[in-house]
Design a protein around this motif. Sequence first.
Motif, mmCIF file in Angstrom:
data_model
loop_
_atom_site.group_PDB
_atom_site.id
_atom_site.type_symbol
_atom_site.label_atom_id
_atom_site.label_comp_id
_atom_site.label_asym_id
_atom_site.label_seq_id
_atom_site.Cartn_x
_atom_site.Cartn_y
_atom_site.Cartn_z
ATOM 1 N N LEU A 1 0.829 -1.207 0.000
ATOM 2 C CA LEU A 1 0.000 0.000 0.000
ATOM 3 C C LEU A 1 0.865 1.260 0.000
ATOM 4 N N LEU A 2 1.925 1.254 0.799
ATOM 5 C CA LEU A 2 2.819 2.409 0.848
ATOM 6 C C LEU A 2 3.512 2.638 -0.493
ATOM 7 N N SER A 3 3.754 1.558 -1.225
ATOM 8 C CA SER A 3 4.441 1.694 -2.517
ATOM 9 C C SER A 3 3.578 2.393 -3.560
ATOM 10 N N GLN A 4 2.281 2.525 -3.290
ATOM 11 C CA GLN A 4 1.376 3.144 -4.256
ATOM 12 C C GLN A 4 1.248 4.657 -4.078
ATOM 13 N N GLY A 5 1.967 5.203 -3.094
ATOM 14 C CA GLY A 5 1.953 6.652 -2.902
ATOM 15 C C GLY A 5 0.566 7.193 -2.620
ATOM 16 N N ASP A 6 0.256 8.363 -3.214
ATOM 17 C CA ASP A 6 -1.034 8.998 -2.936
ATOM 18 C C ASP A 6 -2.155 8.474 -3.832
ATOM 19 N N SER A 7 -1.897 7.381 -4.552
ATOM 20 C CA SER A 7 -2.946 6.782 -5.386
ATOM 21 C C SER A 7 -3.935 5.976 -4.559
ATOM 22 N N ILE A 8 -3.555 5.672 -3.310
ATOM 23 C CA ILE A 8 -4.400 4.826 -2.467
ATOM 24 C C ILE A 8 -4.693 5.515 -1.143
ATOM 25 N N GLU A 9 -5.946 5.427 -0.726
ATOM 26 C CA GLU A 9 -6.373 5.903 0.590
ATOM 27 C C GLU A 9 -7.029 4.735 1.324
ATOM 28 N N VAL A 10 -6.405 4.280 2.397
ATOM 29 C CA VAL A 10 -6.941 3.159 3.169
ATOM 30 C C VAL A 10 -8.154 3.624 3.970
ATOM 31 N N LEU A 11 -9.219 2.834 3.937
ATOM 32 C CA LEU A 11 -10.450 3.163 4.650
ATOM 33 C C LEU A 11 -10.716 2.215 5.821
ATOM 34 N N ARG A 12 -10.507 0.930 5.587
ATOM 35 C CA ARG A 12 -10.776 -0.086 6.603
ATOM 36 C C ARG A 12 -9.751 -1.205 6.486
ATOM 37 N N PRO A 13 -9.501 -1.911 7.613
ATOM 38 C CA PRO A 13 -10.021 -1.698 8.963
ATOM 39 C C PRO A 13 -9.372 -0.490 9.626
ATOM 40 N N LEU A 14 -9.968 -0.024 10.694
ATOM 41 C CA LEU A 14 -9.471 1.163 11.381
ATOM 42 C C LEU A 14 -8.060 0.947 11.905
ATOM 43 N N SER A 15 -7.762 -0.267 12.368
ATOM 44 C CA SER A 15 -6.423 -0.555 12.897
ATOM 45 C C SER A 15 -5.359 -0.378 11.821
ATOM 46 N N MET A 16 -5.664 -0.797 10.585
ATOM 47 C CA MET A 16 -4.704 -0.642 9.496
ATOM 48 C C MET A 16 -4.593 0.816 9.075
ATOM 49 N N LEU A 17 -5.702 1.525 9.084
ATOM 50 C CA LEU A 17 -5.680 2.954 8.772
ATOM 51 C C LEU A 17 -4.773 3.698 9.747
ATOM 52 N N ASN A 18 -4.906 3.404 11.033
ATOM 53 C CA ASN A 18 -4.071 4.064 12.041
ATOM 54 C C ASN A 18 -2.604 3.668 11.901
ATOM 55 N N GLU A 19 -2.363 2.415 11.556
ATOM 56 C CA GLU A 19 -0.984 1.962 11.373
ATOM 57 C C GLU A 19 -0.345 2.658 10.174
ATOM 58 N N MET A 20 -1.125 2.840 9.113
ATOM 59 C CA MET A 20 -0.624 3.567 7.943
ATOM 60 C C MET A 20 -0.267 5.003 8.321
ATOM 61 N N LYS A 21 -1.135 5.647 9.093
ATOM 62 C CA LYS A 21 -0.867 7.024 9.523
ATOM 63 C C LYS A 21 0.431 7.103 10.320
ATOM 64 N N ASP A 22 0.605 6.165 11.257
ATOM 65 C CA ASP A 22 1.809 6.166 12.095
ATOM 66 C C ASP A 22 3.068 5.972 11.249
ATOM 67 N N MET A 23 3.004 5.052 10.294
ATOM 68 C CA MET A 23 4.165 4.794 9.445
ATOM 69 C C MET A 23 4.502 6.005 8.585
ATOM 70 N N LEU A 24 3.486 6.671 8.059
ATOM 71 C CA LEU A 24 3.715 7.852 7.229
ATOM 72 C C LEU A 24 4.308 8.996 8.046
ATOM 73 N N LEU A 25 3.833 9.161 9.277
ATOM 74 C CA LEU A 25 4.385 10.207 10.142
ATOM 75 C C LEU A 25 5.848 9.924 10.469
ATOM 76 N N GLN A 26 6.164 8.658 10.709
ATOM 77 C CA GLN A 26 7.555 8.284 10.974
ATOM 78 C C GLN A 26 8.431 8.557 9.758
ATOM 79 N N MET A 27 7.897 8.299 8.570
ATOM 80 C CA MET A 27 8.653 8.564 7.345
ATOM 81 C C MET A 27 8.893 10.063 7.172
#
Length: 223
Positions: free
Chosen positions: A191-217
């Motif tokens: 999902l991260l490899s797709q850049g801004d072409s993808i917006e994760v919606l569900r599950p909420l746990s994965m959405l939050n994990e994506m946010k955390d990883m992006l902030l760390q990056m």
Amino acid sequence: AGCVPYKNMWLVTKLLSNERYHYVELHHKSNIGDKLWQVGEKIQECKLLEISYEKKLPVQETVMRVVRPVAIIFSEYYFYLIAFIVEKNDEQKYELKYDYPAVFRIDRITNLTTLNEKFQSTDASRFEEGEFRKRVQFMFPGKLVKIQFNYTGKSIEAILDRLPTAQIVSQQESTYRVEAEVYGKGILMWLLSQGDSIEVLRPLSMLNEMKDMLLQMIDKYRE
């Protein structure tokens, strides 16, 4: 008789020679032939294995696992043992620790011992390699989850090909809403490899994990 017409053999030989010239040997340089043979035998015999395994993440360490081996898969340059981790219950009988399979790179198995205990063959037959491949990314295991995301990239066909379980549930102009059933952590890498072409919606746990990883990056690139 060969599969290639004689008049085309020179072309095939040339192509193979080119690939051989540019081939780069894998860094582990391990001879895993004996391990593949031994593991394959135990899969057929439905016998438990005790393995010593070199983990690399989150820290490098050697761990011991008792497993029910169910398949050997080649993917992403490596051979992998697909197995269910087991542990003893209060009655000292082995039972599944998780309801999803674990993935072990065979070159990282430093030792394996066959235990004098068999498991039911139905456990092995229940595992379907093709269905597993459809749901795993980069051979990273984990729980089976259903994800939903919006895709606004150039090729929805490429997304459907990469995620064989994916289905388009709706479309609004150039935005596709997609659902898929996938295993574990590998999907986050993809999902991260797709850049801004993808917006994760569900599950909420994965959405939050994506946010955390992006902030760390982002933090890594702050001045």
